[in-house]
Design an enzyme around this catalytic site. Structure first.
Site, PDB file in Angstrom:
ATOM      1  N   ASP A 106      -4.221  -7.035 -35.762  1.00 43.76           N
ATOM      2  CA  ASP A 106      -4.624  -6.652 -34.410  1.00 43.76           C
ATOM      3  C   ASP A 106      -5.258  -7.850 -33.696  1.00 43.76           C
ATOM      4  O   ASP A 106      -4.631  -8.894 -33.567  1.00 43.76           O
ATOM      5  CB  ASP A 106      -5.557  -5.432 -34.507  1.00 43.76           C
ATOM      6  CG  ASP A 106      -5.883  -4.793 -33.176  1.00 43.76           C
ATOM      7  OD1 ASP A 106      -5.083  -3.971 -32.705  1.00 43.76           O
ATOM      8  OD2 ASP A 106      -6.942  -5.127 -32.604  1.00 43.76           O
ATOM      9  N   ARG A 107      -6.501  -7.762 -33.230  1.00 42.10           N
ATOM     10  CA  ARG A 107      -7.136  -8.897 -32.545  1.00 42.10           C
ATOM     11  C   ARG A 107      -7.162 -10.133 -33.449  1.00 42.10           C
ATOM     12  O   ARG A 107      -6.942 -11.249 -32.988  1.00 42.10           O
ATOM     13  CB  ARG A 107      -8.564  -8.548 -32.122  1.00 42.10           C
ATOM     14  CG  ARG A 107      -8.717  -7.323 -31.274  1.00 42.10           C
ATOM     15  CD  ARG A 107      -7.895  -7.358 -30.014  1.00 42.10           C
ATOM     16  NE  ARG A 107      -8.354  -8.370 -29.075  1.00 42.10           N
ATOM     17  CZ  ARG A 107      -7.682  -8.708 -27.970  1.00 42.10           C
ATOM     18  NH1 ARG A 107      -6.536  -8.140 -27.689  1.00 42.10           N
ATOM     19  NH2 ARG A 107      -8.172  -9.624 -27.149  1.00 42.10           N
ATOM     20  N   HIS A 151      -6.721   0.739 -22.755  1.00 44.15           N
ATOM     21  CA  HIS A 151      -7.925  -0.051 -22.988  1.00 44.15           C
ATOM     22  C   HIS A 151      -7.724  -1.519 -22.624  1.00 44.15           C
ATOM     23  O   HIS A 151      -8.672  -2.206 -22.245  1.00 44.15           O
ATOM     24  CB  HIS A 151      -8.361   0.074 -24.445  1.00 44.15           C
ATOM     25  CG  HIS A 151      -7.344  -0.400 -25.439  1.00 44.15           C
ATOM     26  ND1 HIS A 151      -6.088   0.163 -25.557  1.00 44.15           N
ATOM     27  CD2 HIS A 151      -7.388  -1.389 -26.374  1.00 44.15           C
ATOM     28  CE1 HIS A 151      -5.413  -0.451 -26.497  1.00 44.15           C
ATOM     29  NE2 HIS A 151      -6.164  -1.404 -27.004  1.00 44.15           N
ATOM     30  N   HIS A 271      -1.423   2.069 -37.934  1.00 44.60           N
ATOM     31  CA  HIS A 271      -1.928   0.787 -37.454  1.00 44.60           C
ATOM     32  C   HIS A 271      -2.876   0.143 -38.454  1.00 44.60           C
ATOM     33  O   HIS A 271      -2.853  -1.073 -38.648  1.00 44.60           O
ATOM     34  CB  HIS A 271      -2.642   1.008 -36.116  1.00 44.60           C
ATOM     35  CG  HIS A 271      -3.203  -0.238 -35.506  1.00 44.60           C
ATOM     36  ND1 HIS A 271      -2.416  -1.296 -35.103  1.00 44.60           N
ATOM     37  CD2 HIS A 271      -4.487  -0.599 -35.244  1.00 44.60           C
ATOM     38  CE1 HIS A 271      -3.187  -2.254 -34.600  1.00 44.60           C
ATOM     39  NE2 HIS A 271      -4.436  -1.864 -34.673  1.00 44.60           N
TER      40      HIS A 271
END
Length: 291
Positions: A106-107, A151, A271
């Site tokens: 992810d990030r 988001h 995820h």
């Protein structure tokens, strides 16, 4: 570490200075060739707790909280992925490693991607889990199907409103993603969920700043690399859910434009795949390290 925060059993914790006024909370264990594992949103280094423990039997495993997250320092600005990637290179060097493998989710996957472009002689192997490069991510978001990424648009707004809205009900906001993106909610037990929510509640301005950078400076950096024809030279593994089917893009083709030596898989995991399917993620990373 906060006293009430869980830790990865068998790992030692240190605060490692990586930039002026910025130290990263870092868990370290094992011996052998180094691999650094970068967490995603809305998580901390704890997301790697299963994978890290397995990898530590053969490797030096380093799990930091990214700047702005967890128990790491949270400066008011400087959240470009270029800066965050430089943090990770500085962290490795502080621990005596001039070259290392890097995996991000992810990030953390976006930070890892930037590290691969900016530090090609330093990163030996690269893995990115369930993420697209920033430039491609924004291009893929369109129409009502992009509502899943609301988001991204919220935190892209100028400072003030996003922070205020999220701070009004942080557990509902961050908990929404923990619930929505997990195929197996039991993979994030109550103590870990509490740790994630506590960490995010205490990091709202810096988390928003991280995302805001991805709607600005990060795009500029990606575009400059694309215009220059720059690619990631080391072996790259990408695991992704089939977001392309829902949003109308070819994830493998997008990644092939960036990575010369790519192994790409569309996987059925949720995820939070390092927590839901840790044995498979460990096998994947070990296979990457043999390339």
């Amino acid at each position: 570490m906060y006293e009430t925060t869980p830790s990865i059993p068998g790992f030692e914790y240190h605060r490692i200075p990586v930039a002026d006024g910025v130290s990263l909370n870092t868990a370290i264990a094992g011996s052998g060739t180094p691999i650094i594992l970068l967490h995603g949103f809305p998580q901390t280094h704890l997301m790697w707790r299963h994978v890290a423990a397995d990898l530590a039997s053969d490797h030096t495993v380093i799990c930091p909280d990214l700047r702005g997250y967890g128990a790491s320092d949270k400066p008011g600005d400087s959240y470009s992925k270029r800066t965050m990637a430089a943090d990770i290179v500085a962290l490795a060097r502080a621990l005596g490693h001039d070259r290392f493998a890097l995996a991000g989710h992810d990030r953390g996957g976006i930070v890892a991607f930037r590290a691969g472009l900016d530090h090609p002689s330093t990163i030996t192997h690269l893995a990115c889990l369930d993420v697209l490069p920033t430039l491609d991510m924004w291009d893929a978001m369109h129409g009502v199907t992009a509502a899943v990424g609301f988001h991204l648009y919220l935190m892209a707004q100028p400072p003030g409103l996003p922070e205020q809205l999220i701070a009004a009900s942080p557990d509902a906001f961050f908990g929404h993603f923990l619930d929505l993106w997990a195929n197996d909610p039991s993979a994030i037990p109550p103590d870990i969920r509490t740790a994630y929510l506590d960490a995010c509640r205490n990091a709202i301005p810096s988390i928003v700043a991280d995302y805001r950078a991805s709607a600005g400076i990060d795009i500029e950096h990606d575009q400059a690399d694309r215009d220059a024809g720059n690619q990631i030279p080391m072996p790259v593994t990408v695991l992704q859910q089939d977001w392309g089917a829902a949003l109308g893009f070819d994830a493998k083709a997008l990644w092939q434009a960036w990575a010369k030596d790519l192994h790409h898989e569309t996987v059925p995991h949720g995820h939070y795949m390092a927590e839901e399917s840790p044995a498979e993620i460990t096998r994947t990373l070990k296979a990457l390290l043999t390339r």
